[in-house]
Scaffold this active site. Sequence first.
Site, short mmCIF file in Angstrom:
data_model
loop_
_atom_site.label_atom_id
_atom_site.label_comp_id
_atom_site.label_asym_id
_atom_site.label_seq_id
_atom_site.Cartn_x
_atom_site.Cartn_y
_atom_site.Cartn_z
N LYS A 140 -28.89 87.35 15.80
CA LYS A 140 -27.81 87.90 16.62
C LYS A 140 -27.75 89.42 16.58
CE LYS A 140 -24.94 83.93 17.38
NZ LYS A 140 -23.70 83.22 17.12
N ARG A 166 -26.72 77.30 12.07
CA ARG A 166 -27.41 77.10 13.36
C ARG A 166 -28.47 78.18 13.48
NH1 ARG A 166 -27.10 79.10 18.42
NH2 ARG A 166 -27.45 77.67 20.17
C1 8Y7 Z 1 -23.45 79.82 18.44
C2 8Y7 Z 1 -23.43 78.62 19.16
C3 8Y7 Z 1 -24.58 80.12 20.25
C4 8Y7 Z 1 -22.73 79.87 17.20
C5 8Y7 Z 1 -22.13 77.57 17.57
C6 8Y7 Z 1 -26.96 82.55 20.05
C7 8Y7 Z 1 -24.35 77.83 21.34
C8 8Y7 Z 1 -25.89 82.46 21.03
N1 8Y7 Z 1 -24.20 80.73 19.13
N2 8Y7 Z 1 -22.78 77.50 18.74
N3 8Y7 Z 1 -24.14 78.82 20.30
N4 8Y7 Z 1 -22.10 78.72 16.82
N5 8Y7 Z 1 -21.47 76.50 17.11
O1 8Y7 Z 1 -27.26 83.71 19.68
O2 8Y7 Z 1 -22.65 80.88 16.50
O3 8Y7 Z 1 -27.58 81.57 19.64
S1 8Y7 Z 1 -25.51 80.80 21.55
#
Ligand code: 8Y7
Length: 259
Positions: A205, A239
Amino acid sequence: MGVINVTPDSFSDGGQFNDSSLAVEQALLLVEQGADVLDIGGESTRPGAEEVTVEQELKRVIPVIEALSAQTTVPISIDTYKPQVMRAAIDAGASMINDVNGLRAPGAIEVAATANVPVCIMHMQGQPQTMQAKPQYESVVAQVEAFFKQRVSTALDAGIKLNDIILDPGIGFGKTLKHNLELLKSVAQLRESTGCQMLIGVSRKSLIDMLLGRVVDQRLPASLGLAVQAILNGAKIVRVHDVRETYDAIRAVEAVCNS
Ligand code: 8Y7
């Protein structure tokens, strides 16, 4: 949780997995590398990304979920805030919902309750198109905590089981660098005050760019450090894009903790 973007515009993989069979291949690779959950998303939620229609999103994710559920027993999470996509994904074999909008879309909470699957309720200030314009909080931790309590209460009223609710402070979703750091420091507190398991997403990120000036393909070391710290602070799920590396980092540190 391994990330599979089935989108042409996701910033971290340049859309190379926008073809279903490539997405399935990548997902199976993440399973081999140690993923315990696969998160399948068909709409980019990166800051400034365009919205896609329900039809477009279904066309991207459903073939991938159908193929994967035939080829692996690893749980499949659907990354969407749209109730129609949640429903179709569950019917196609998904067994978890990951909603960056915290089940706030009309009908989302009812679909999640009926599906009777674990749900990740994430905090986001504003909408993806504009959320990074001017994030503002009096106290980010107190406000995210209040949001969690309100959403948990609403989810329980709708019939979702407490044990099925996972909470996520939404790193990078309507937050400045300072807000993100405060939230990462408060994972244990948020877990204790809500009584729910926590999920943290920091992989690749832009807060890492803000901290260290790293372009996206130079963010793995900091992603690993932050993932390990989240786990040590009590997060249940991280994640991530880089499953093998994260798996090794966490397993090695856990061995010391458990010795
Ligand atoms: C997150 C996410 C994304 C997160 C959860 C990226 C879909 C942006 N980030 N879902 N999604 N938590 N639960 O950089 O931090 O992956 S998308």
